[in-house]
Motif scaffolding. Structure first.
Motif, mmCIF file in Angstrom:
data_model
loop_
_atom_site.group_PDB
_atom_site.id
_atom_site.type_symbol
_atom_site.label_atom_id
_atom_site.label_comp_id
_atom_site.label_asym_id
_atom_site.label_seq_id
_atom_site.Cartn_x
_atom_site.Cartn_y
_atom_site.Cartn_z
ATOM 1 N N ASN A 690 7.487 -28.383 13.689
ATOM 2 C CA ASN A 690 7.933 -29.092 12.486
ATOM 3 C C ASN A 690 9.386 -29.545 12.572
ATOM 4 O OD1 ASN A 690 5.451 -28.905 11.162
ATOM 5 N ND2 ASN A 690 5.941 -26.880 10.327
ATOM 6 N N GLN A 691 10.057 -29.265 13.699
ATOM 7 C CA GLN A 691 11.411 -29.769 13.945
ATOM 8 C C GLN A 691 11.390 -30.568 15.244
ATOM 9 O OE1 GLN A 691 14.569 -26.781 13.349
ATOM 10 N NE2 GLN A 691 13.038 -25.440 12.442
ATOM 11 N N PRO A 692 10.742 -31.733 15.227
ATOM 12 C CA PRO A 692 10.461 -32.457 16.475
ATOM 13 C C PRO A 692 11.705 -32.853 17.274
ATOM 14 C CG PRO A 692 10.008 -33.824 14.548
ATOM 15 C CD PRO A 692 10.210 -32.441 14.049
ATOM 16 N N ASP A 693 12.740 -33.326 16.594
ATOM 17 C CA ASP A 693 13.936 -33.768 17.329
ATOM 18 C C ASP A 693 14.603 -32.600 18.048
ATOM 19 O OD1 ASP A 693 13.560 -36.360 16.469
ATOM 20 O OD2 ASP A 693 14.789 -36.094 14.673
ATOM 21 N N LEU A 694 14.706 -31.471 17.353
ATOM 22 C CA LEU A 694 15.299 -30.285 17.970
ATOM 23 C C LEU A 694 14.434 -29.808 19.138
ATOM 24 C CD1 LEU A 694 17.370 -28.009 18.034
ATOM 25 C CD2 LEU A 694 15.995 -26.801 16.309
ATOM 26 N N LEU A 695 13.118 -29.813 18.960
ATOM 27 C CA LEU A 695 12.213 -29.359 20.016
ATOM 28 C C LEU A 695 12.336 -30.236 21.253
ATOM 29 C CD1 LEU A 695 9.852 -27.595 20.985
ATOM 30 C CD2 LEU A 695 8.303 -29.226 19.888
ATOM 31 N N ILE A 696 12.322 -31.542 21.076
ATOM 32 C CA ILE A 696 12.424 -32.469 22.215
ATOM 33 C C ILE A 696 13.751 -32.257 22.944
ATOM 34 C CG2 ILE A 696 12.656 -34.903 22.843
ATOM 35 C CD1 ILE A 696 9.811 -34.141 22.258
ATOM 36 N N GLN A 700 14.008 -31.087 26.809
ATOM 37 C CA GLN A 700 14.686 -31.958 27.782
ATOM 38 C C GLN A 700 15.790 -31.195 28.522
ATOM 39 O OE1 GLN A 700 15.930 -35.208 25.233
ATOM 40 N NE2 GLN A 700 14.255 -36.526 25.930
ATOM 41 N N ASN A 701 16.545 -30.396 27.812
ATOM 42 C CA ASN A 701 17.615 -29.633 28.452
ATOM 43 C C ASN A 701 17.056 -28.618 29.446
ATOM 44 O OD1 ASN A 701 19.486 -31.023 26.903
ATOM 45 N ND2 ASN A 701 19.599 -29.446 25.316
ATOM 46 N N ILE A 702 15.972 -27.949 29.055
ATOM 47 C CA ILE A 702 15.380 -26.936 29.941
ATOM 48 C C ILE A 702 14.763 -27.585 31.182
ATOM 49 C CG2 ILE A 702 13.531 -25.213 30.111
ATOM 50 C CD1 ILE A 702 14.060 -24.620 27.112
ATOM 51 N N LEU A 703 14.051 -28.694 31.002
ATOM 52 C CA LEU A 703 13.434 -29.381 32.150
ATOM 53 C C LEU A 703 14.504 -29.884 33.108
ATOM 54 C CD1 LEU A 703 10.616 -31.441 30.367
ATOM 55 C CD2 LEU A 703 10.374 -29.340 31.683
ATOM 56 N N LYS A 704 15.578 -30.423 32.549
ATOM 57 C CA LYS A 704 16.650 -30.943 33.397
ATOM 58 C C LYS A 704 17.293 -29.836 34.220
ATOM 59 C CE LYS A 704 20.916 -33.670 33.088
ATOM 60 N NZ LYS A 704 21.871 -34.350 32.156
ATOM 61 N N GLU A 705 17.371 -28.648 33.656
ATOM 62 C CA GLU A 705 18.045 -27.533 34.315
ATOM 63 C C GLU A 705 17.130 -26.811 35.310
ATOM 64 O OE1 GLU A 705 20.093 -23.246 33.053
ATOM 65 O OE2 GLU A 705 19.542 -24.716 31.519
ATOM 66 N N ARG A 737 5.553 -38.069 22.473
ATOM 67 C CA ARG A 737 6.903 -37.870 23.005
ATOM 68 C C ARG A 737 6.913 -36.763 24.056
ATOM 69 N NH1 ARG A 737 10.899 -37.227 17.982
ATOM 70 N NH2 ARG A 737 12.450 -37.257 19.670
ATOM 71 N N LEU A 738 6.131 -35.704 23.824
ATOM 72 C CA LEU A 738 6.036 -34.617 24.811
ATOM 73 C C LEU A 738 5.310 -35.089 26.066
ATOM 74 C CD1 LEU A 738 5.124 -31.679 22.380
ATOM 75 C CD2 LEU A 738 7.298 -32.007 23.568
ATOM 76 N N LEU A 743 4.616 -33.597 30.496
ATOM 77 C CA LEU A 743 4.021 -32.290 30.240
ATOM 78 C C LEU A 743 2.531 -32.415 29.931
ATOM 79 C CD1 LEU A 743 6.812 -30.867 27.909
ATOM 80 C CD2 LEU A 743 6.684 -30.765 30.392
ATOM 81 N N ARG A 744 1.831 -31.318 30.112
ATOM 82 C CA ARG A 744 0.430 -31.241 29.719
ATOM 83 C C ARG A 744 0.347 -30.559 28.355
ATOM 84 N NH1 ARG A 744 -3.099 -29.207 34.777
ATOM 85 N NH2 ARG A 744 -4.698 -30.253 33.542
ATOM 86 N N LEU A 745 -0.696 -30.901 27.590
ATOM 87 C CA LEU A 745 -0.812 -30.420 26.214
ATOM 88 C C LEU A 745 -2.187 -29.827 25.970
ATOM 89 C CD1 LEU A 745 0.836 -33.524 24.520
ATOM 90 C CD2 LEU A 745 1.950 -31.359 25.061
ATOM 91 N N SER A 746 -2.203 -28.792 25.114
ATOM 92 C CA SER A 746 -3.457 -28.094 24.843
ATOM 93 C C SER A 746 -3.529 -27.724 23.372
ATOM 94 C CB SER A 746 -3.534 -26.826 25.698
ATOM 95 O OG SER A 746 -4.659 -26.042 25.343
#
Length: 850
Positions: A690-696, A700-705, A737-738, A743-746
């Motif tokens: 429910n906080q899409p901008d924060l989640l994205i 993004q930061n974790i994937l980049k790192e 957006r994900l 990413l894969r989604l389930s």
């Protein structure tokens, strides 16, 4: 927005609010105005009003020197040159003679000559008897202090000194004329005394028709209204308003007329045109003579802050001539009732401004602008010859503003701004007085009902915030209507209300009221063409009023009982019991421990293998959080996850889970290279979703790192079915957006919610996960309905081109049944329980096959 379609609702509430606001401001303004007028009557404001008057005088537009007047000033240098003081009669006579040579219209001698001074007295008397010469006399209460003119001078050519000083020794008034029956031989014909300035002016005006009435003087058609004791900012005693007085209009601070010295006249160094047909005023300007007075200009002057008597007389003569010849209006004051309304109007404005602005800075700025405007308007009116008091209105503006500010502050401290009900602070304050309340002497039982509106958040977000506000206001009105005077209502939280019953004899009364409340609050409300349906969960707490009674504790008990009612399905009431308190305390301790555990990083990730049902080998893991508490040992996720969701702690916790899982996935990819690489499934919470901008941003930061771009397809995010279908359009946007991040989604726990299957094909997902509750019971019942549910879910997934993962596989029989349904993947205790990282690594090294 739906709120835009309901102006009647806003208008209704604004009208009611405005009515209350106006009433309170009017009451405060009237009280402040009465107080100000009371202080004014006792002379408490007079000094300040006179100081304000002086300020207006100083800020007024100065006039050009009056060409009709010439001042002959006797300066310090003149006295030194004549080598004597007082000047001899001969010198004054010579001066008058020199002046008369140039045909002045009037000569006013502002020099006392009650006794001869030196030689030349007869010559001086002769000059003073000229018809165009006016001399000055001084009258005092004690005859010994009086200064008369030479007896040979006709009384028609003598004027008394008209300089009146106020209580602060400033000259602001011009005493023109006095009548006294006590100084006349005929009581019916009182003695008449003309001021020096009036005599000079009348002489210049060729004795224009002069009339006296009780309220005014008239010179020709010009009327000089008599100053009253309460005029403007004055509060004078009757003895101070003797005679006919007017307010002195100062022409300018230093040059009311052209000025020459005694020496210049005697030595013939002046232009004769300056004297012909002019008013000539002769007087001392030397400070040493002490014929000087304070004026409105004195307060801001550093040098020469006093004005000579002859200069002030010139101001007075110029004022009289300007009024008669130039139609200059006198300085007027308004009647008392007009000043009342003047002060009341500014008082009302101050109150309305403070009430209008909720931010103190804006309110103070508005009041400051209003105060400046008040003084600006007063200055404009003063330049138009109208003196309105400014201290009274200023005090009214600030005083009423202060009262309303205190009232607003008190109201904000003890009342809810939306519903106007008492708030929690006020509610508790009232209950604290129960011990001392005689009502409870016979019925010492206190009862509090704690109400929470069910589905309020859905209404507030689904319609709009205005709909939520409307629901709260109408709920408050319904509660007030139902309870009337039998109880006290308060709004103690966002959608929470509390009721304290004044007199309670038994529990049945309280439960009966709870049933009434539920029935009443279930009735639908109309909003913008919609019907709003809601219900209420009620917690009830009762306690005896004794020396151990605590109001906060009673309210907390009712709050705990309300939460229990919500847990049991909402739309019901629950009575508080001690067991609830211990459970609430346990929950609070768990929340406190949860916050501490996040700070101290007590959490661990365990990994449960995901198995290919075709190859019977490990294809990936699901990351599951565990909490081995340092204080309480292992705590089940079922206990702390709901609390983390409710408090919002799941957001930082979820970020840590994702980061830790990606780190472990990277290690396993390096240690166990495969094609395709091992999958890592991570669950997303509803709060994160429910906080899409924060989640994205976090992902993004974790994937980049931590995650190579080519391996992002190995990370699968799992979202529960109920979360996705709460807001379908928002979920679809976030999933895209994900998906764009690689990413894969389930969909997790599929089949447990109330999915609208028409939306399912729009979700950009890869996998359906069959909930373990169906898998575990596939072979329990004869009709085999759970097996049918599993078969349906698997077929649905395949028809949509999705992979299917079955959770909760505990037996070989379950595995074989799922394989027969062509289910691709499975996980459960049959294969392995969730394992710590080291054991999961060892399992991968052994490369098992089931």
């Amino acid at each position: 927005m739906l709120g835009d379609k309901v102006p009647y609702y806003k208008a209704k509430n604004l009208t009611a609010s405005l009515r209350v606001r106006v009433q309170r401001v009017l009451i405060a303004s009237l009280l402040i105005t009465l107080a100000i007028m009371g202080v004014r009557q006792t002379k408490g404001l007079q000094v300040f009003e006179l100081a304000a008057y002086d300020h207006l005088v100083r800020r007024s537009i100065p006039h050009q020197p009056d060409e009709r007047l010439l001042i002959v000033g006797i300066s310090e240098s003149d006295i030194q040159k004549q080598k004597r003081w007082p000047l001899s009669d001969q010198i004054i006579a010579r001066l008058l003679q020199k002046l008369q040579q140039h045909q002045p219209k009037v000569i006013g001698l502002d020099v006392y000559r009650d006794i001869p001074q030196g030689v030349g007295h007869e010559e001086l008397v002769k000059q003073l008897q000229a018809k165009n010469v006016i001399t000055i006399a001084k009258g005092e209460e004690r005859e010994s202090d009086a200064v008369s003119s030479p007896p040979e001078v006709p009384s028609m050519q003598v004027g008394f000194s008209d300089l009146i000083v106020d209580i602060d020794n400033v000259v602001r008034r011009n005493l023109l004329y006095v009548e006294s029956p006590f100084l006349s031989t005929n009581l019916t014909n009182p003695a008449k005394f003309y001021s020096f300035a009036l005599r000079v002016s009348l002489k210049y005006l060729n004795n224009l028709d002069f009339q006296v009435t009780p309220d005014a003087l008239k010179i020709g058609s010009t009327q000089f209204n008599r100053l009253t004791p309460n005029a403007g900012g004055y509060q004078l005693d009757l003895k101070d308003t003797v005679g006919w007085q007017i307010l002195l209009r100062y022409h300018s601070p230093n040059r009311v007329a052209r000025q020459v010295s005694l020496t210049e006249v005697l030595e013939g160094k002046i232009d004769p045109s300056w004297l012909k047909n002019r008013v000539i005023l002769i007087g001392y300007t030397a400070p040493s003579v002490k014929d000087v007075f304070a004026t409105p200009y004195s307060a801001t002057e550093n040098t020469n802050y006093l004005m000579s008597g002859v200069m002030i007389h010139a101001q007075m003569v110029s004022q009289i001539l300007s009024m008669v010849l130039d139609n200059q209006p006198p300085i007027r004051v308004l009647q008392d009732w007009v000043e009342w309304f003047w002060i009341l109007g500014w008082s009302i404005l101050g109150g309305m401004l403070i009430w209008q602005y909720n931010r103190p800075l804006y309110a103070l700025m508005a009041v400051a602008i209003a105060t400046i405007s008040l003084w600006g308007i007063s200055l404009i009116l003063f330049n138009q010859s109208i003196w309105l008091p400014v201290i009274g209105p200023t005090l009214g503006l600030l005083g009423t503003g202060a009262v309303i500010l205190v009232r607003k502050t008190y109201h904000s401290l003890y009342y809810d701004s939306l519903t106007n009900l008492p708030n929690r602070r006020s509610f508790l304050k009232q209950i604290r007085h129960l011990k001392n309340n005689h009502i409870y002497s016979q019925h010492p039982l206190a009862a509090i009902l704690f109400l929470d509106l069910d589905r309020f958040k859905l209404i507030n977000e689904g319609l709009c915030q205005q709909a939520g506000d409307y629901l709260l206001i109408e709920t408050a009105h319904r509660l007030e209507k139902l309870l009337k005077t039998h109880g006290q209502i308060a709004r103690v939280g966002g959608d929470e209300f509390a009721i304290w019953l004044r007199t309670v004899q038994n529990i049945d009364e309280v439960t009966h009221l709870a049933n009434q409340l539920q029935e009443q609050l279930k009735q639908p409300l109309k909003w913008a063409g919609h019907e709003i349906f809601t219900s209420v969960s009620i917690g009830i707490a009762l306690e005896r009023i004794d020396h151990l009674f605590q109001s906060e504790e009673l309210l907390r008990h009712a709050h705990i009982a309300m939460y229990r009612a919500k847990e049991k399905g909402k739309d019901r009431y629950e009575m508080f019991s001690p067991v609830m308190k211990s459970q609430a305390e346990s929950r609070w301790q768990l929340e406190t421990g949860l916050r501490k555990a996040i700070q101290q990083q007590e959490f661990k990730l365990y990994y449960q293998p995901i198995i290919s049902l075709r190859t019977h080998k490990i294809v990936g893991f699901e990351a599951l959080i565990r909490w081995p508490s340092s204080d309480k040992g292992f705590i089940s996720p079922g206990q702390f996850i709901p609390i983390a969701e409710e408090t919002g702690l799941i957001v930082p916790l979820g970020e840590w889970i994702l980061k830790e899982a990606c780190c472990q996935m990277k290690q396993w990819h390096q240690q166990f290279p495969r094609n395709p690489p091992l999958l890592m499934s991570v669950n997303l919470s509803s709060r994160q979703f429910n906080q899409p901008d924060l989640l994205i941003q976090q992902i993004q930061n974790i994937l980049k790192e931590m995650v190579d771009e080519k391996q992002r397809n190995s990370l699968k995010l799992e979202i529960t079915e109920s979360v996705m279908f709460n807001n379908v359009e928002g979920a679809i946007q976030l999933l895209h957006r994900l998906r764009a991040l690689g990413l894969r989604l389930s969909i997790d726990d599929f089949g447990t919610g109330y999915s609208n299957l028409s939306y399912l094909h729009r979700f950009p997902i890869d996998t359906l996960k069959v909930d373990q509750s169906f898998v575990r019971r596939m072979h329990e019942e004869n009709d085999n309905k759970y097996a049918q549910i599993v078969r349906t879910v698997v077929m649905l997934g395949h028809n949509l081109g999705l992979e299917v993962v079955a959770e909760g596989i505990e037996t070989e029989e379950q595995m074989r049944s799922l394989l027969a349904l062509n289910c691709e993947f499975g996980q459960g205790y049959f294969f392995a329980k969730p394992l710590p990282p080291c054991e999961a690594t060892a399992l991968l090294e052994s490369d098992p096959q089931w």
